[in-house]
Structure formats: structure tokens, C-alpha cells
Design a protein around this motif. Structure first.
Motif, PDB file in Angstrom:
ATOM      1  N   VAL A 326       0.823  -1.205   0.000  1.00 48.19           N
ATOM      2  CA  VAL A 326       0.000   0.000   0.000  1.00 48.19           C
ATOM      3  C   VAL A 326       0.860   1.260   0.000  1.00 48.19           C
ATOM      4  CG1 VAL A 326      -0.318   0.373   2.505  1.00 48.19           C
ATOM      5  CG2 VAL A 326      -2.152   0.942   0.925  1.00 48.19           C
ATOM      6  N   VAL A 327       2.002   1.217   0.656  1.00 55.20           N
ATOM      7  CA  VAL A 327       2.905   2.369   0.652  1.00 55.20           C
ATOM      8  C   VAL A 327       3.564   2.536  -0.715  1.00 55.20           C
ATOM      9  CG1 VAL A 327       4.956   3.411   1.680  1.00 55.20           C
ATOM     10  CG2 VAL A 327       3.348   2.140   3.126  1.00 55.20           C
ATOM     11  N   LEU A 328       4.120   1.454  -1.230  1.00 49.78           N
ATOM     12  CA  LEU A 328       4.847   1.527  -2.500  1.00 49.78           C
ATOM     13  C   LEU A 328       3.939   1.935  -3.655  1.00 49.78           C
ATOM     14  CD1 LEU A 328       7.153  -1.637  -2.216  1.00 49.78           C
ATOM     15  CD2 LEU A 328       7.651   0.742  -1.580  1.00 49.78           C
ATOM     16  N   VAL A 329       2.734   1.376  -3.699  1.00 49.72           N
ATOM     17  CA  VAL A 329       1.817   1.710  -4.804  1.00 49.72           C
ATOM     18  C   VAL A 329       1.299   3.133  -4.666  1.00 49.72           C
ATOM     19  CG1 VAL A 329      -0.338   1.094  -5.953  1.00 49.72           C
ATOM     20  CG2 VAL A 329       1.208  -0.701  -5.181  1.00 49.72           C
ATOM     21  N   SER A 330       1.082   3.601  -3.457  1.00 52.68           N
ATOM     22  CA  SER A 330       0.654   5.000  -3.258  1.00 52.68           C
ATOM     23  C   SER A 330       1.706   5.960  -3.797  1.00 52.68           C
ATOM     24  CB  SER A 330       0.409   5.271  -1.769  1.00 52.68           C
ATOM     25  OG  SER A 330      -0.680   4.510  -1.286  1.00 52.68           O
ATOM     26  N   LEU A 331       2.974   5.671  -3.519  1.00 51.38           N
ATOM     27  CA  LEU A 331       4.060   6.505  -4.039  1.00 51.38           C
ATOM     28  C   LEU A 331       4.152   6.411  -5.564  1.00 51.38           C
ATOM     29  CD1 LEU A 331       6.807   5.689  -1.364  1.00 51.38           C
ATOM     30  CD2 LEU A 331       5.394   7.754  -1.519  1.00 51.38           C
ATOM     31  N   LEU A 332       3.922   5.215  -6.103  1.00 51.85           N
ATOM     32  CA  LEU A 332       3.960   5.014  -7.549  1.00 51.85           C
ATOM     33  C   LEU A 332       2.861   5.816  -8.253  1.00 51.85           C
ATOM     34  CD1 LEU A 332       5.026   3.575 -10.095  1.00 51.85           C
ATOM     35  CD2 LEU A 332       3.474   1.675  -9.545  1.00 51.85           C
ATOM     36  N   LEU A 333       1.656   5.831  -7.686  1.00 46.85           N
ATOM     37  CA  LEU A 333       0.559   6.580  -8.304  1.00 46.85           C
ATOM     38  C   LEU A 333       0.897   8.056  -8.423  1.00 46.85           C
ATOM     39  CD1 LEU A 333      -2.720   5.046  -6.791  1.00 46.85           C
ATOM     40  CD2 LEU A 333      -1.631   4.561  -8.984  1.00 46.85           C
TER      41      LEU A 333
END
Length: 442
Positions: A326-333
Motif C-alpha cells: 500500500v505504501v509503495l503503490v501509493s508513491l507510484l501513483l
């Protein structure tokens, strides 16, 4: 002492009567009692899942700006209203009616409908309607602060009446995925992947909030206005998730399955919250509470599919991975300039997919799965089916909801005006402030 002796004799007689009575009852009475208990359990689960609507509302309102709080709460409220009517008239028939592998076509408006479990029809319907409402309301957060209210109502009805039920039929209504032994115990794929992917395609079409991404490519942080409110929402969702997952047993049984599901649900949430906090702390230098809250939700989403077929240790691992994702994908978005104000896709879409796949990795045949997961010597059989199923569901939702959002955009319009966005949708669309009498500083 004689008084207490007499009381003990009376108590023993009463206890003996209670123990003997079931044995003396005929089979029909035992069956009726068992069905009554199962019905109460399913209804209790439905009530808890319904209460999750309040949790979604608090999380989404807390994570956005004060000037849009009334708007997001109105959407959450109307979500369940639209889901209830849409699922009653169309959705249940499509999901559980007699038909083919793609959809059902009997029992519209519940006329001639049959229960999909060994409980009364209306109890089963209410439980499933609460799930339908949960899937629909996930999208509100991803498209928050700039979507027209009337456009949202159209979307909410269509996903509740048609899109979600079609996916549900494939998995829980005897459709083609269930025939392949695709397994989703409580909805990582059916509910969360559906809602999360719909949120993703919706927010891409809707485009980011004004000012979210600067011309130089940097990200402007648009902070939520009330973290305590969002925290309360996560606690409500965590509580309601015990009904979401454990209620999906649809039966009390001897209590062992309910207990396993409950502990797995709790451990995955705890692990997700801890790992999300650690990752964001290491990435940004601060233990961000908002990300830890989403980490707990990510763990809950991820464990929803496999919760009945895994050990508690596996639940911790699955929840931990969810918290990291959830952290990594939030940053990716943000790198991709996809504006998801509350993290609907990282929490529900990504972890719905992860949880569905995790069943093929950690599932145990001894707990009722058709075959062992990959990590326990079962090979790629179950994992392959899980991958096929979640890929198909995600693709279907992207195409179907993409078409729906584009049609809405070309007809009544999808996005609120710039002026409404600037003053806030509370005033612009509803003429009602959430915090009347207070000066709101954005």
C-alpha cells in the motif's frame, strides 16, 4: 448451608434438563434450532458489514479537505441506498439466479428467487446487499473532491445493479470461475478488486484535482482535514470486518471455522498497519499515521480471500506484504500523476489482487481448500486458477466501468466545474457546510 445445598440441587436439575433436552428433541427441532442460530449469525454479519459504511464515510471524510466532507458523506450514504434498490431489483437475480456461467436471469425483484445458503432468503439477501454496498462505496474515495454528485449516483446504481453482480455470479453464483475451483472466501476479488479497479479507471478518466501536480512535475500534498475522524473510521472498518469475513461462513457450525477466520482477520490487519508504518517511516523519515491506517486496511483486504484456508502465521505474512504494497503503490501513483485522495486503489485494488493470489500460495488442503498452496507443495494449480480469475475480473471491470464513466462524461458530465472545486463541493453542489460557523483554512 442447607439453603446453598438446595440451590445446587435445583441448579443441577436445570442444567441436566438443558443438556438432556436437545437429545430428547426430535430431528426437526434440532434442524430448526440450527437454522435459527445460522440465521442470527448471518444477520449479525450483515449488520456489521452495514456498519462498515460508517467506517468508509469517516475514513474518506477525514482524508479529504473540510470543504468536501458533506459531499463525500452524501455519496457514502446514497451508495447504500442505491445498492439496496439496485441489488433488490436486478443484482440478486444476476448474481444468484439460474442462468449460465456468465450471469443469472431469474428472480428479478426477488420474485421466485432462492436463497444461496441454508438460511432464509431475505437473511441471505441482506448479507449480500451489504457486500454490494461496500464494493460500490470504495470508488467514492478514489474520485473524491471533483466528481459531480449526479454522475456519482448513476455510477453507484449501475455498479450495484449490474457490474458487481456479474462478477459475483462468476465466483459465488455458480459461474464459470467457481467451476474452475477459483476460491475467494469473503471477497478480496469479488468486492475489493472490483471496487478498487473501478476507482482506478474512474480517477484516471476524471483526472487529478486542480493543483495536485505542479507544472514542474512535483507533487503538492493535499492533507486530509481530520485524521482523528479517519482513525475512527479505520477502527469501525476493522470491527466490521469480523462480520465481513467471519460472517461469510454463513453458518455457526462448531465455532472452529469462525474462530480461525476471526484471528486471521485480526492478525493480518495488525501486521499490515505495522509494516506500512515501518516502510513509510524509512521512506519519508516520519511514521505517518494515515499510511499506517491504510496499511491495516490493506491487511484486511488481503486476508479476505484466504482467511478460512490459511494458518495464523500465514495471515501475518499476507498482511505484512499488504502493508508494504500500500505504501509503495501509493508513491507510484503520485509518480504517474494518478490522484487517488484516500488510496482506494492501493488499499482495495492492489491488495484485493494480492490476497486472491495469496490463497494460491498459502492455502492448505487440511483447512478445506481443494489443493495445497504453492508454498506447501501443491504446485501452481490453485495459484494459476487464482491468477486467471483475478486477471479476468480486473479486465472486465476496467472495460465495463471505463465505458460507463466515458458515457457519463459525454452525457451529464463526470467532473464538477473549476469554481465548484475551488469553493468546495459542499457549497457548490449541496449548499451545505460540514462545519458551519467555522473558518476553514485550506
Amino acid at each position: 448451608m442447607e439453603f446453598f445445598k438446595n440451590k445446587r440441587v435445583v441448579f443441577s436439575l436445570i442444567l441436566g434438563g438443558l443438556i438432556i433436552s436437545p437429545a430428547a428433541a426430535d430431528t426437526n427441532q434440532v434442524v430448526e434450532i440450527a437454522m435459527g442460530l445460522d440465521t442470527v449469525w448471518v444477520l449479525l454479519g450483515a449488520f456489521l458489514v452495514f456498519f462498515m459504511q460508517a467506517g468508509f464515510g469517516m475514513v474518506e471524510a477525514g482524508f479529504i479537505r473540510a470543504k468536501n466532507s458533506t459531499n463525500i458523506l452524501t455519496k457514502n450514504f446514497l451508495d447504500f441506498c442505491m445498492a439496496s434498490i439496485g441489488f433488490f431489483v436486478f443484482g440478486y437475480a444476476i448474481m444468484f439466479g439460474k442462468g449460465n456461467g456468465f450471469l443469472g436471469w431469474s428472480g428479478f425483484a426477488m420474485v421466485g428467487a432462492e436463497s444461496g445458503a441454508d438460511v432464509p432468503l431475505f437473511a441471505f439477501w441482506l448479507f449480500q446487499a451489504a457486500f454490494c454496498g461496500a464494493a460500490a462505496t470504495i470508488v467514492a474515495g478514489g474520485m473524491a473532491e471533483r466528481m459531480k454528485f449526479k454522475a456519482y449516483l448513476v455510477y453507484s446504481f449501475l455498479i450495484s445493479a449490474f457490474i458487481y453482480p456479474i462478477v459475483g455470479h462468476w465466483v459465488w453464483g455458480g459461474g464459470w470461475l467457481s467451476a474452475l475451483n477459483f476460491t475467494d472466501f469473503a471477497g478480496s476479488a469479488v468486492v475489493h478488486t472490483t471496487g478498487g479497479v473501478a476507482a482506478l479507471i474512474g480517477t484516471i478518466i476524471l483526472k487529478p484535482r486542480t493543483g495536485k501536480y505542479r507544472p514542474d512535475g512535483s507533487v503538492k500534498m493535499i492533507a486530509g482535514h481530520n485524521i482523528p475522524l479517519a482513525s475512527l473510521g479505520v477502527f469501525i472498518l476493522w470491527f466490521g470486518w469480523f462480520g465481513f469475513n467471519a460472517g461469510s461462513t454463513l453458518s455457526v457450525g462448531d465455532g472452529s471455522l469462525i474462530s480461525l477466520v476471526a484471528i486471521n482477520t485480526n492478525l493480518a490487519a495488525a501486521a499490515g498497519g505495522i509494516l506500512a508504518m515501518i516502510v513509510v517511516w524509512g521512506t519519508t523519515g516520519k511514521p505517518d499515521l494515515s499510511m499506517a491506517l491504510n496499511g491495516a486496511l490493506a491487511g484486511l483486504v488481503a486476508v479476505t480471500a484466504p482467511c478460512a484456508f490459511i494458518s495464523p502465521l500465514s495471515a501475518i505474512i499476507i498482511g505484512s506484504v499488504g502493508g508494504i504494497l500500500v505504501v509503495l503503490v501509493s508513491l507510484l501513483l503520485d509518480r504517474l500523476k494518478i490522484d487517488d485522495p484516500v488510496g482506494a486503489f492501493p488499499v482495495h485494488g492492489v491488495n484485493g489482487i494480492w490476497g486472491t493470489l495469496a490463497l494460491g500460495l498459502f492455502g492448505r488442503q487440511s483447512l478445506g481448500l481443494t489443493s495445497e498452496g504453492l508454498f506447501f507443495g501443491g504446485g501452481f494449480s490453485q495459484l494459476g486458477v487464482q491468477a486467471l480469475g483475478v486477471f479476468t475480473i480486473a479486465t472486465f471491470v476496467i472495460v465495463a466501468m471505463g465505458i460507463i464513466f466515458l458515457i457519463i462524461d459525454k452525457t451529464i458530465g463526470l467532473r464538477a466545474s473549476v469554481d465548484e472545486e475551488n469553493i468546495g463541493l459542499d457549497i457548490g453542489e449541496h449548499g451545505l457546510e460540514s462545519y458551519s460557523g467555522f473558518q476553514i483554512i485550506e
